[in-house]
Design a protein around this motif. Structure first.
Motif, mmCIF file in Angstrom:
data_model
loop_
_atom_site.group_PDB
_atom_site.id
_atom_site.type_symbol
_atom_site.label_atom_id
_atom_site.label_comp_id
_atom_site.label_asym_id
_atom_site.label_seq_id
_atom_site.Cartn_x
_atom_site.Cartn_y
_atom_site.Cartn_z
ATOM 1 N N GLU A 226 9.709 -0.454 8.495
ATOM 2 C CA GLU A 226 9.634 -0.465 7.029
ATOM 3 C C GLU A 226 8.207 -0.711 6.544
ATOM 4 O O GLU A 226 7.731 -0.060 5.608
ATOM 5 N N GLN A 227 7.526 -1.662 7.182
ATOM 6 C CA GLN A 227 6.140 -1.936 6.812
ATOM 7 C C GLN A 227 5.248 -0.732 7.094
ATOM 8 O O GLN A 227 4.400 -0.365 6.272
ATOM 9 N N ALA A 228 5.433 -0.131 8.265
ATOM 10 C CA ALA A 228 4.624 1.024 8.622
ATOM 11 C C ALA A 228 4.878 2.194 7.675
ATOM 12 O O ALA A 228 3.938 2.884 7.251
ATOM 13 N N ALA A 229 6.133 2.428 7.330
ATOM 14 C CA ALA A 229 6.468 3.512 6.401
ATOM 15 C C ALA A 229 5.796 3.302 5.052
ATOM 16 O O ALA A 229 5.260 4.246 4.456
ATOM 17 N N GLU A 230 5.820 2.067 4.575
ATOM 18 C CA GLU A 230 5.188 1.775 3.284
ATOM 19 C C GLU A 230 3.694 2.051 3.337
ATOM 20 O O GLU A 230 3.122 2.636 2.413
ATOM 21 N N GLN A 231 3.049 1.664 4.439
ATOM 22 C CA GLN A 231 1.616 1.914 4.578
ATOM 23 C C GLN A 231 1.308 3.403 4.634
ATOM 24 O O GLN A 231 0.345 3.874 4.005
ATOM 25 N N VAL A 232 2.098 4.140 5.384
ATOM 26 C CA VAL A 232 1.877 5.578 5.516
ATOM 27 C C VAL A 232 2.057 6.282 4.176
ATOM 28 O O VAL A 232 1.235 7.122 3.776
ATOM 29 N N LEU A 233 3.117 5.952 3.452
ATOM 30 C CA LEU A 233 3.369 6.609 2.168
ATOM 31 C C LEU A 233 2.332 6.209 1.124
ATOM 32 O O LEU A 233 1.977 7.021 0.253
ATOM 33 N N ARG A 234 1.831 5.006 1.228
ATOM 34 C CA ARG A 234 0.748 4.594 0.336
ATOM 35 C C ARG A 234 -0.516 5.407 0.614
ATOM 36 O O ARG A 234 -1.219 5.839 -0.297
ATOM 37 N N PHE A 235 -0.795 5.614 1.900
ATOM 38 C CA PHE A 235 -1.951 6.428 2.279
ATOM 39 C C PHE A 235 -1.772 7.867 1.793
ATOM 40 O O PHE A 235 -2.709 8.487 1.279
ATOM 41 N N LEU A 236 -0.576 8.401 1.934
ATOM 42 C CA LEU A 236 -0.289 9.760 1.495
ATOM 43 C C LEU A 236 -0.517 9.936 -0.002
ATOM 44 O O LEU A 236 -0.934 11.009 -0.451
ATOM 45 N N ALA A 237 -0.274 8.888 -0.776
ATOM 46 C CA ALA A 237 -0.398 8.962 -2.234
ATOM 47 C C ALA A 237 -1.829 8.744 -2.726
ATOM 48 O O ALA A 237 -2.099 8.899 -3.923
ATOM 49 N N ARG A 238 -2.739 8.394 -1.834
ATOM 50 C CA ARG A 238 -4.114 8.110 -2.259
ATOM 51 C C ARG A 238 -4.796 9.340 -2.837
ATOM 52 O O ARG A 238 -4.543 10.472 -2.415
ATOM 53 N N ALA A 239 -5.670 9.117 -3.808
ATOM 54 C CA ALA A 239 -6.383 10.227 -4.439
ATOM 55 C C ALA A 239 -7.299 10.942 -3.453
ATOM 56 O O ALA A 239 -7.580 12.138 -3.608
ATOM 57 N N ASP A 240 -7.773 10.225 -2.430
ATOM 58 C CA ASP A 240 -8.679 10.837 -1.460
ATOM 59 C C ASP A 240 -7.961 11.326 -0.210
ATOM 60 O O ASP A 240 -8.601 11.596 0.810
ATOM 61 N N PHE A 241 -6.629 11.454 -0.274
ATOM 62 C CA PHE A 241 -5.898 11.960 0.881
ATOM 63 C C PHE A 241 -6.434 13.330 1.269
ATOM 64 O O PHE A 241 -6.608 14.208 0.416
ATOM 65 N N GLY A 242 -6.684 13.517 2.568
ATOM 66 C CA GLY A 242 -7.202 14.790 3.054
ATOM 67 C C GLY A 242 -8.707 14.847 3.130
ATOM 68 O O GLY A 242 -9.261 15.798 3.693
ATOM 69 N N GLN A 243 -9.380 13.862 2.586
ATOM 70 C CA GLN A 243 -10.844 13.856 2.686
ATOM 71 C C GLN A 243 -11.277 13.758 4.154
ATOM 72 O O GLN A 243 -12.250 14.386 4.559
ATOM 73 N N LEU A 244 -10.538 12.969 4.909
ATOM 74 C CA LEU A 244 -10.733 12.895 6.359
ATOM 75 C C LEU A 244 -9.527 13.558 7.020
ATOM 76 O O LEU A 244 -8.397 13.133 6.798
ATOM 77 N N PRO A 245 -9.726 14.584 7.842
ATOM 78 C CA PRO A 245 -8.584 15.256 8.451
ATOM 79 C C PRO A 245 -7.897 14.413 9.524
ATOM 80 O O PRO A 245 -6.731 14.654 9.836
ATOM 81 N N VAL A 246 -8.589 13.429 10.080
ATOM 82 C CA VAL A 246 -8.025 12.533 11.073
ATOM 83 C C VAL A 246 -8.352 11.107 10.638
ATOM 84 O O VAL A 246 -9.508 10.774 10.397
ATOM 85 N N ALA A 247 -7.305 10.279 10.506
ATOM 86 C CA ALA A 247 -7.512 8.942 9.947
ATOM 87 C C ALA A 247 -6.542 7.948 10.579
ATOM 88 O O ALA A 247 -5.673 8.310 11.380
ATOM 89 N N ASP A 248 -6.697 6.693 10.199
ATOM 90 C CA ASP A 248 -5.864 5.597 10.698
ATOM 91 C C ASP A 248 -5.528 4.708 9.507
ATOM 92 O O ASP A 248 -6.418 4.408 8.689
ATOM 93 N N VAL A 249 -4.289 4.265 9.391
ATOM 94 C CA VAL A 249 -3.921 3.407 8.250
ATOM 95 C C VAL A 249 -4.690 2.093 8.265
ATOM 96 O O VAL A 249 -4.847 1.449 7.224
#
Length: 251
Positions: A226-249
């Motif tokens: 649950e914690q990991a899912a929340e972090q991933v979905l938060r990252f997905l919603a970021r305005a800069d999503f995709g700026q780095l093609p490979v990233a880490d939460v």
């Protein structure tokens, strides 16, 4: 009000199930593709009235599942959606063994589910939605093991390394188009899932790093699904999503 469309693989357990639950809770339209349907998700969607579809499909059959997704996307009215996102989450860890002891069928399955299916699904998702006017994203769930080699993990490490590098190539492709999709291969951190149980339970003779994984659990350093899912979905919603093609939460 237009819905956000999410297509999620590997949604029947672990972090995938947690992501599906959280996406449904936010009122999104969700298409899940897994070997097994989740009764829990069905119950949740019925109670909340949310739009949920669950396809039971073995992702080792990348050609079959991608053809089905293409047909479905082409049948949709893009005016119903405010955005469209593909999350390639499914993965398979083969038996934890040195490569010389591994079975070709186990290695093939790990690569088909972990690399071939994400590539095929990304191809049809982007092709079928090319004319859709809303924002589109592809999120590939990677792993630190795709960036750091580990003994007795060649199949899984290779699949995740391939996932990272194909995402880099895909980002270059999409950057050439004014309406290209934003893409990222994201490592979600260390999570207390069935994979961790498998790694901790392997004999140290076959898996030299077994004690490291046992220590992660003993020290309380594993995130819950649950914690990991929340972090991933938060990252997905970021305005800069995709700026780095490979990233880490974890940054």
């Amino acid at each position: 009000m237009n819905q956000q469309l999410y297509i999620l693989t590997g949604a029947s357990r672990g972090m995938g199930l947690a992501m599906a639950q959280q996406l449904l809770a936010k009122g999104n339209t969700l298409l899940c593709i897994s070997r097994n349907a989740s009764p829990e998700l069905t119950t949740r969607a019925l109670k909340s009235g949310q739009a949920l579809m669950q396809w039971t499909h073995d992702l080792a059959d990348a050609e079959g599942v991608s053809a089905r997704l293409r047909d479905w996307l082409q049948s949709q009215d893009p005016g119903h959606f405010a955005s469209a996102t593909l999350i390639n989450n499914a993965g398979v860890i083969p038996p934890v063994l040195p490569l010389r002891q591994s079975q070709p069928a186990d290695l093939a399955r790990a690569l088909r589910v972990g690399l071939e299916a994400p590539m095929a699904l990304s191809a049809v998702f982007l092709g079928a939605t090319e004319s859709w006017p809303m924002p589109r994203k592809v999120l590939n769930i990677s792993s630190g093991l795709g960036r750091h080699p580990m003994a007795s993990q060649a199949g899984y490490c290779a699949a995740k390394a391939g996932l990272d590098h194909f995402t880099r190539c895909l980002a270059l492709d999409e950057a050439l188009h004014a309406h290209g999709a934003k893409v990222c291969s994201l490592a979600p951190g260390v999570i207390d899932t069935d994979m961790q149980v498998q790694l901790r339970g392997t004999a140290s003779e076959a898996f030299p790093d077994q004690s490291k994984f046992a220590q992660l659990k003993a020290s309380g350093l594993l995130s819950s699904p649950e914690q990991a899912a929340e972090q991933v979905l938060r990252f997905l919603a970021r305005a800069d999503f995709g700026q780095l093609p490979v990233a880490d939460v974890r940054g």
